[in-house]
Design an enzyme around this catalytic site. Sequence first.
Site, PDB file in Angstrom:
ATOM      1  N   SER A  77      -9.977   0.664  14.925  1.00 27.88           N
ATOM      2  CA  SER A  77      -8.539   1.132  13.581  1.00 27.88           C
ATOM      3  C   SER A  77      -8.210   0.491  12.277  1.00 27.88           C
ATOM      4  CB  SER A  77      -8.024   1.687  14.663  1.00 27.88           C
ATOM      5  OG  SER A  77      -6.759   2.355  13.881  1.00 27.88           O
ATOM      6  N   GLN A  83       3.077  -5.964  17.536  1.00 27.24           N
ATOM      7  CA  GLN A  83       2.246  -4.930  17.834  1.00 27.24           C
ATOM      8  C   GLN A  83       2.396  -5.041  19.226  1.00 27.24           C
ATOM      9  OE1 GLN A  83       0.945  -0.704  17.967  1.00 27.24           O
ATOM     10  NE2 GLN A  83       2.108  -2.188  16.204  1.00 27.24           N
ATOM     11  N   GLY A 114      -6.338  -5.409  14.313  1.00 27.43           N
ATOM     12  CA  GLY A 114      -5.768  -6.659  13.390  1.00 27.43           C
ATOM     13  C   GLY A 114      -6.907  -6.248  11.502  1.00 27.43           C
ATOM     14  N   LYS A 116       3.292   7.244   2.957  1.00 26.66           N
ATOM     15  CA  LYS A 116       3.894   5.903   3.372  1.00 26.66           C
ATOM     16  C   LYS A 116       4.416   4.658   2.506  1.00 26.66           C
ATOM     17  CE  LYS A 116       2.586   3.337   6.992  1.00 26.66           C
ATOM     18  NZ  LYS A 116       2.414   3.121   8.606  1.00 26.66           N
ATOM     19  N   THR A 125      -4.225  -9.045  15.898  1.00 26.19           N
ATOM     20  CA  THR A 125      -4.180 -10.765  14.734  1.00 26.19           C
ATOM     21  C   THR A 125      -3.977 -10.651  13.755  1.00 26.19           C
ATOM     22  OG1 THR A 125      -6.504 -11.518  14.469  1.00 26.19           O
ATOM     23  CG2 THR A 125      -5.437 -11.683  15.827  1.00 26.19           C
ATOM     24  N   ASP A 131      -7.309  -4.948   9.420  1.00 23.76           N
ATOM     25  CA  ASP A 131      -7.592  -4.159   8.684  1.00 23.76           C
ATOM     26  C   ASP A 131      -7.420  -3.888   6.655  1.00 23.76           C
ATOM     27  OD1 ASP A 131      -4.957  -5.582   8.071  1.00 23.76           O
ATOM     28  OD2 ASP A 131      -3.740  -4.659   9.052  1.00 23.76           O
ATOM     29  N   GLU A 173       0.972  -1.120   0.216  1.00 22.43           N
ATOM     30  CA  GLU A 173      -0.305  -0.141   0.252  1.00 22.43           C
ATOM     31  C   GLU A 173       0.422   1.271   0.247  1.00 22.43           C
ATOM     32  OE1 GLU A 173      -3.734  -1.897   2.816  1.00 22.43           O
ATOM     33  OE2 GLU A 173      -1.548  -0.880   3.740  1.00 22.43           O
TER      34      GLU A 173
END
Length: 357
Positions: free
Chosen positions: A305, A153, A238, A82, A214, A240, A69
Amino acid sequence: MTQPSKLAPSALAYVPFVSVDNMMKLVHHIGIERFLRELADYVEADFRRWELFDKTPRVASHSAEGVIELMPTSDGEVYGFKYVNGHPKNTKEGLQTVTAFGLLADVATGYPVLLSEMTILTALRTAATSAMAARHLAPKGADTMAMIGNGAQSEFQTLAMKAIIGLKHVRLYDTDLAATAKCAANLQGLGITVTACKTPEEAMEGAQIITTCTADKQYATILTDNMIGAGVHINAIGGDCPGKTELHRDILTRSDVFVEYPPQTRIEGEIQQMPADFAVTELWEVITGAKPGRRSESQITLFDSVGFAIEDFSALRYVRDRLEGTALFDQLDMLADPDDPRDLFGMLQRARPEAAA
């Protein structure tokens, strides 16, 4: 006769570069908990000026193995992006699940002003953002967290919660016992009580905050509805990318859900399971006071998130500011800077070995 001064890079050719080694040195120079607190403040400050930023869902290239990405944004004066990947299978091959690097540039000239590793920095900014959200959404006085998923994380999440909201106790669970043992060992001596648990239900005993992190790229049900009691705050970090979730959809229907940027979260987050009109609140609205966050002791708050480019922008901005007065960067000869900006070819020609002799 060689005249190296004519071929040496000018000051404008150099871009500060923060390597992995220097990033680690910078973190320890500042102190990891102070770094997390200050980074969370930078993220919150940028959320408070959310409306100034260019916003777009990240540009993703998906494969069966993972995703690569690009995450761009700009506040009108500084541009940042990024590069990041997510490949859950990598750990089985001795590789990181996530690697990243990022860049800041001056909007007025387009010249880069910082290039940095972001594998470590992404872990720090993700944890700082989670704890910043918990500062606004978790029950007052929350001091115990269930950490479901004890991979790369987990320690960052735990220390950020300690540094930013005063977490005292973390209860760990992972299907991989070695991951839990690793996390518990890493957190020893850092001022937080650690309990290794055999089931997710055990991990959630007494926890006011539940964090799921996870890695498997699949529709998973890490938490079921009957596991979640009233009054807790959930950080679901997790899930995402499309096709990757952690929570049963019934948890979402019982919760007030807060997100970074809805167009991205509806594609990648837990709410990809829900209808397109499923109600969510943008976190920046809570931070600015435009909308309420936690309203009652029994309310379940859920921060869905997925990570957003503004958080990376904040992290790069923080690193750039904290580099001042240190030697914790290298100067890369990265930009061509001919004496005459119209004569790039002449600059190339003058660099021929026979021309320099």
